[in-house]
Motif scaffolding. Structure first.
Motif, PDB file in Angstrom:
ATOM      1  N   TYR A   1     -49.628  68.542 -17.345  1.00 37.72           N
ATOM      2  CA  TYR A   1     -50.269  68.253 -18.626  1.00 37.72           C
ATOM      3  C   TYR A   1     -51.278  69.343 -18.961  1.00 37.72           C
ATOM      4  CZ  TYR A   1     -54.262  66.581 -15.854  1.00 37.72           C
ATOM      5  OH  TYR A   1     -55.324  66.491 -14.983  1.00 37.72           O
ATOM      6  N   LEU A   2     -51.705  69.335 -20.205  1.00 40.30           N
ATOM      7  CA  LEU A   2     -52.714  70.283 -20.672  1.00 40.30           C
ATOM      8  C   LEU A   2     -54.041  69.570 -20.842  1.00 40.30           C
ATOM      9  CD1 LEU A   2     -50.840  72.350 -23.418  1.00 40.30           C
ATOM     10  CD2 LEU A   2     -51.758  73.243 -21.289  1.00 40.30           C
ATOM     11  N   GLU A   3     -55.121  70.188 -20.372  1.00 38.71           N
ATOM     12  CA  GLU A   3     -56.464  69.646 -20.565  1.00 38.71           C
ATOM     13  C   GLU A   3     -57.395  70.797 -20.916  1.00 38.71           C
ATOM     14  OE1 GLU A   3     -58.784  66.129 -18.458  1.00 38.71           O
ATOM     15  OE2 GLU A   3     -58.753  67.923 -17.200  1.00 38.71           O
ATOM     16  N   ASN A   4     -57.944  70.730 -22.131  1.00 36.63           N
ATOM     17  CA  ASN A   4     -58.806  71.810 -22.620  1.00 36.63           C
ATOM     18  C   ASN A   4     -58.112  73.166 -22.540  1.00 36.63           C
ATOM     19  OD1 ASN A   4     -60.942  69.974 -23.046  1.00 36.63           O
ATOM     20  ND2 ASN A   4     -61.585  70.162 -20.901  1.00 36.63           N
ATOM     21  N   GLY A   5     -56.816  73.157 -22.870  1.00 33.27           N
ATOM     22  CA  GLY A   5     -56.055  74.399 -22.901  1.00 33.27           C
ATOM     23  C   GLY A   5     -55.605  74.903 -21.545  1.00 33.27           C
ATOM     24  N   MET A   6     -55.897  74.144 -20.478  1.00 32.13           N
ATOM     25  CA  MET A   6     -55.523  74.578 -19.138  1.00 32.13           C
ATOM     26  C   MET A   6     -54.386  73.706 -18.599  1.00 32.13           C
ATOM     27  SD  MET A   6     -59.255  75.244 -17.390  1.00 32.13           S
ATOM     28  CE  MET A   6     -58.485  75.810 -15.871  1.00 32.13           C
ATOM     29  N   HIS A   7     -53.412  74.362 -17.932  1.00 32.92           N
ATOM     30  CA  HIS A   7     -52.309  73.636 -17.313  1.00 32.92           C
ATOM     31  C   HIS A   7     -52.790  72.967 -16.027  1.00 32.92           C
ATOM     32  CE1 HIS A   7     -48.957  74.933 -19.871  1.00 32.92           C
ATOM     33  NE2 HIS A   7     -49.634  76.061 -20.002  1.00 32.92           N
ATOM     34  N   LYS A   8     -52.529  71.657 -15.924  1.00 30.04           N
ATOM     35  CA  LYS A   8     -52.940  70.918 -14.736  1.00 30.04           C
ATOM     36  C   LYS A   8     -51.805  70.008 -14.275  1.00 30.04           C
ATOM     37  CE  LYS A   8     -57.942  70.892 -15.547  1.00 30.04           C
ATOM     38  NZ  LYS A   8     -59.152  70.046 -15.562  1.00 30.04           N
ATOM     39  N   GLN A   9     -51.965  69.463 -13.085  1.00 30.84           N
ATOM     40  CA  GLN A   9     -51.002  68.526 -12.513  1.00 30.84           C
ATOM     41  C   GLN A   9     -51.727  67.335 -11.922  1.00 30.84           C
ATOM     42  OE1 GLN A   9     -48.498  70.266  -9.510  1.00 30.84           O
ATOM     43  NE2 GLN A   9     -46.796  70.542 -10.924  1.00 30.84           N
ATOM     44  N   ILE A  10     -51.055  66.189 -11.969  1.00 29.07           N
ATOM     45  CA  ILE A  10     -51.553  65.022 -11.260  1.00 29.07           C
ATOM     46  C   ILE A  10     -50.362  64.372 -10.566  1.00 29.07           C
ATOM     47  CG2 ILE A  10     -51.331  63.553 -13.320  1.00 29.07           C
ATOM     48  CD1 ILE A  10     -53.667  61.890 -12.192  1.00 29.07           C
ATOM     49  N   LEU A  11     -50.531  63.969  -9.318  1.00 31.77           N
ATOM     50  CA  LEU A  11     -49.463  63.297  -8.597  1.00 31.77           C
ATOM     51  C   LEU A  11     -49.166  61.948  -9.254  1.00 31.77           C
ATOM     52  CD1 LEU A  11     -50.479  63.931  -4.874  1.00 31.77           C
ATOM     53  CD2 LEU A  11     -48.621  65.031  -6.140  1.00 31.77           C
ATOM     54  N   ILE A  12     -47.886  61.658  -9.418  1.00 29.93           N
ATOM     55  CA  ILE A  12     -47.505  60.375  -9.994  1.00 29.93           C
ATOM     56  C   ILE A  12     -48.055  59.228  -9.140  1.00 29.93           C
ATOM     57  CG2 ILE A  12     -45.565  58.900 -10.638  1.00 29.93           C
ATOM     58  CD1 ILE A  12     -45.876  61.304 -12.435  1.00 29.93           C
ATOM     59  N   ALA A  13     -48.132  59.456  -7.836  1.00 34.57           N
ATOM     60  CA  ALA A  13     -48.640  58.424  -6.932  1.00 34.57           C
ATOM     61  C   ALA A  13     -50.090  58.062  -7.225  1.00 34.57           C
ATOM     62  CB  ALA A  13     -48.502  58.880  -5.485  1.00 34.57           C
ATOM     63  N   ASP A  14     -50.822  58.931  -7.931  1.00 36.97           N
ATOM     64  CA  ASP A  14     -52.222  58.647  -8.259  1.00 36.97           C
ATOM     65  C   ASP A  14     -52.369  57.877  -9.571  1.00 36.97           C
ATOM     66  OD1 ASP A  14     -53.079  59.940  -5.988  1.00 36.97           O
ATOM     67  OD2 ASP A  14     -53.397  61.862  -6.993  1.00 36.97           O
ATOM     68  N   ILE A  15     -51.314  57.819 -10.364  1.00 36.39           N
ATOM     69  CA  ILE A  15     -51.371  57.166 -11.671  1.00 36.39           C
ATOM     70  C   ILE A  15     -51.051  55.682 -11.540  1.00 36.39           C
ATOM     71  CG2 ILE A  15     -50.357  57.081 -13.992  1.00 36.39           C
ATOM     72  CD1 ILE A  15     -49.689  60.061 -13.661  1.00 36.39           C
ATOM     73  N   ARG A  16     -51.856  54.848 -12.193  1.00 39.22           N
ATOM     74  CA  ARG A  16     -51.594  53.413 -12.188  1.00 39.22           C
ATOM     75  C   ARG A  16     -50.896  52.983 -13.480  1.00 39.22           C
ATOM     76  NH1 ARG A  16     -52.660  54.832  -7.893  1.00 39.22           N
ATOM     77  NH2 ARG A  16     -53.994  53.863  -6.318  1.00 39.22           N
ATOM     78  N   LEU A  17     -51.373  53.468 -14.602  1.00 42.48           N
ATOM     79  CA  LEU A  17     -50.718  53.119 -15.863  1.00 42.48           C
ATOM     80  C   LEU A  17     -50.952  54.212 -16.891  1.00 42.48           C
ATOM     81  CD1 LEU A  17     -52.765  51.941 -18.376  1.00 42.48           C
ATOM     82  CD2 LEU A  17     -53.187  50.247 -16.615  1.00 42.48           C
ATOM     83  N   ILE A  18     -50.118  54.208 -17.920  1.00 38.01           N
ATOM     84  CA  ILE A  18     -50.261  55.122 -19.058  1.00 38.01           C
ATOM     85  C   ILE A  18     -50.039  54.302 -20.320  1.00 38.01           C
ATOM     86  CG2 ILE A  18     -49.427  57.216 -20.190  1.00 38.01           C
ATOM     87  CD1 ILE A  18     -48.385  58.179 -17.502  1.00 38.01           C
ATOM     88  N   LYS A  19     -50.949  54.449 -21.291  1.00 33.35           N
ATOM     89  CA  LYS A  19     -50.833  53.679 -22.528  1.00 33.35           C
ATOM     90  C   LYS A  19     -51.096  54.569 -23.732  1.00 33.35           C
ATOM     91  CE  LYS A  19     -55.621  52.048 -22.077  1.00 33.35           C
ATOM     92  NZ  LYS A  19     -56.485  50.862 -21.956  1.00 33.35           N
ATOM     93  N   THR A  20     -50.543  54.177 -24.852  1.00 32.33           N
ATOM     94  CA  THR A  20     -50.751  54.946 -26.073  1.00 32.33           C
ATOM     95  C   THR A  20     -52.162  54.719 -26.596  1.00 32.33           C
ATOM     96  OG1 THR A  20     -49.846  53.154 -27.430  1.00 32.33           O
ATOM     97  CG2 THR A  20     -48.321  54.867 -26.723  1.00 32.33           C
ATOM     98  N   GLU A  21     -52.725  55.770 -27.165  1.00 33.25           N
ATOM     99  CA  GLU A  21     -54.057  55.689 -27.766  1.00 33.25           C
ATOM    100  C   GLU A  21     -54.085  56.672 -28.932  1.00 33.25           C
ATOM    101  OE1 GLU A  21     -58.591  56.582 -26.347  1.00 33.25           O
ATOM    102  OE2 GLU A  21     -57.379  55.280 -25.066  1.00 33.25           O
ATOM    103  N   ASP A  22     -54.037  56.131 -30.144  1.00 36.13           N
ATOM    104  CA  ASP A  22     -53.883  56.952 -31.348  1.00 36.13           C
ATOM    105  C   ASP A  22     -52.614  57.790 -31.217  1.00 36.13           C
ATOM    106  OD1 ASP A  22     -56.218  55.909 -32.460  1.00 36.13           O
ATOM    107  OD2 ASP A  22     -57.460  57.359 -31.402  1.00 36.13           O
ATOM    108  N   LYS A  23     -52.737  59.112 -31.293  1.00 32.62           N
ATOM    109  CA  LYS A  23     -51.568  59.990 -31.193  1.00 32.62           C
ATOM    110  C   LYS A  23     -51.386  60.540 -29.778  1.00 32.62           C
ATOM    111  CE  LYS A  23     -51.841  61.479 -36.024  1.00 32.62           C
ATOM    112  NZ  LYS A  23     -51.958  62.648 -36.940  1.00 32.62           N
ATOM    113  N   TYR A  24     -52.143  60.005 -28.835  1.00 30.96           N
ATOM    114  CA  TYR A  24     -52.116  60.537 -27.468  1.00 30.96           C
ATOM    115  C   TYR A  24     -51.715  59.458 -26.466  1.00 30.96           C
ATOM    116  CZ  TYR A  24     -54.695  64.367 -29.636  1.00 30.96           C
ATOM    117  OH  TYR A  24     -55.069  65.402 -30.438  1.00 30.96           O
ATOM    118  N   LEU A  25     -51.667  59.854 -25.218  1.00 41.96           N
ATOM    119  CA  LEU A  25     -51.443  58.924 -24.116  1.00 41.96           C
ATOM    120  C   LEU A  25     -52.666  58.942 -23.215  1.00 41.96           C
ATOM    121  CD1 LEU A  25     -47.781  59.835 -23.060  1.00 41.96           C
ATOM    122  CD2 LEU A  25     -48.520  58.026 -24.629  1.00 41.96           C
TER     123      LEU A  25
END
Length: 234
Positions: free
Chosen positions: A134-158
């Motif tokens: 994913y991109l954060e403040n213009g920087m390419h980053k990664q997060i392990l799926i194992a660290d994610i609990r949920l993802i939800k929509t928020e306005d035009k983002y996730l």
């Protein structure tokens, strides 16, 4: 993921190893074994998550070796290798993940790897390595799926939620479900959850909900998704 290759033909062993390193450089190849006894010695030091076994070998056959490896809990994924597909039928008595016909090509090996099932050590190892870019403040980053609990929509983002933080990314829930079908399940039109962390489902006040490990809040489940999520916890 630790991968064991067992084949009495040196060129065949080398070819499989080379293709694996090309397809998945993140896999760890155990020392190549030329027979079953050598393979068992290797397993005594490091347990394989995936075992590619030649069926026809001097001494103990690949089928007999697979039966011994199946005693491991959880067992490694077993893939048989053969030059004679008509002789592969007895091998299915040990419920292998599949078989590869010599000479092995990149496409058939890639298909086998992508089909590894959740019940095997192999898929457990794969799940620990999968990451979301994913991109954060213009920087390419990664997060392990194992660290994610949920993802939800928020306005035009996730909004990505972990036990320690949450942050916004661009994307779509549909694409994430397609990209990571072994991890995420839909709880609601606007929410997907990591199924590995499902701890409880319930309903009150005519609403269905679920709880995730490491998160306190109840997450709403739509009536459409309720049967599926309830089944996952049986």
């Amino acid at each position: 993921m630790n991968v064991l290759i067992v084949d009495d033909e040196p060129l065949a062993r080398a070819r499989i190893a080379r293709l694996l390193q090309k397809l998945r450089p993140d896999f760890s190849l155990l020392p190549l074994a030329c027979n079953a006894n050598e393979a068992l010695k290797i397993c005594g030091d490091v347990m394989p998550d995936l075992a590619l076994l030649d069926i026809e070998m001097p001494g103990m056959s690949g089928i007999e070796l697979a039966q011994k490896l199946k005693e491991i809990e959880p067992p490694p994924a077993i893939v048989f290798i053969t030059a004679y597909p008509d002789k592969a039928l007895p091998a299915f008595s040990v419920l292998p993940q599949g078989y590869l016909v010599k000479p092995i090509d990149e496409a058939s090996l890639a298909k086998i790897i992508s089909g590894l099932q959740l019940t095997h050590r192999a898929q457990t190892a794969l799940k620990q390595q999968e990451a979301l870019d994913y991109l954060e403040n213009g920087m390419h980053k990664q997060i392990l799926i194992a660290d994610i609990r949920l993802i939800k929509t928020e306005d035009k983002y996730l909004r990505v939620v972990t036990p320690t933080r949450s942050f916004l990314i661009e994307g779509s829930l549909k694409k994430l479900l397609n990209d990571f079908p072994l991890f995420f399940v839909r709880a609601h039109r606007n929410t997907i959850v990591n199924s590995s962390y499902l701890s409880e489902v319930g309903h009150d006040h005519n609403k269905h909900w679920l709880k995730l490990i490491d998160l306190d809040d109840k997450i709403e489940i739509s009536r459409r998704e309720w049967p599926n999520l309830k089944q996952l916890l049986k």
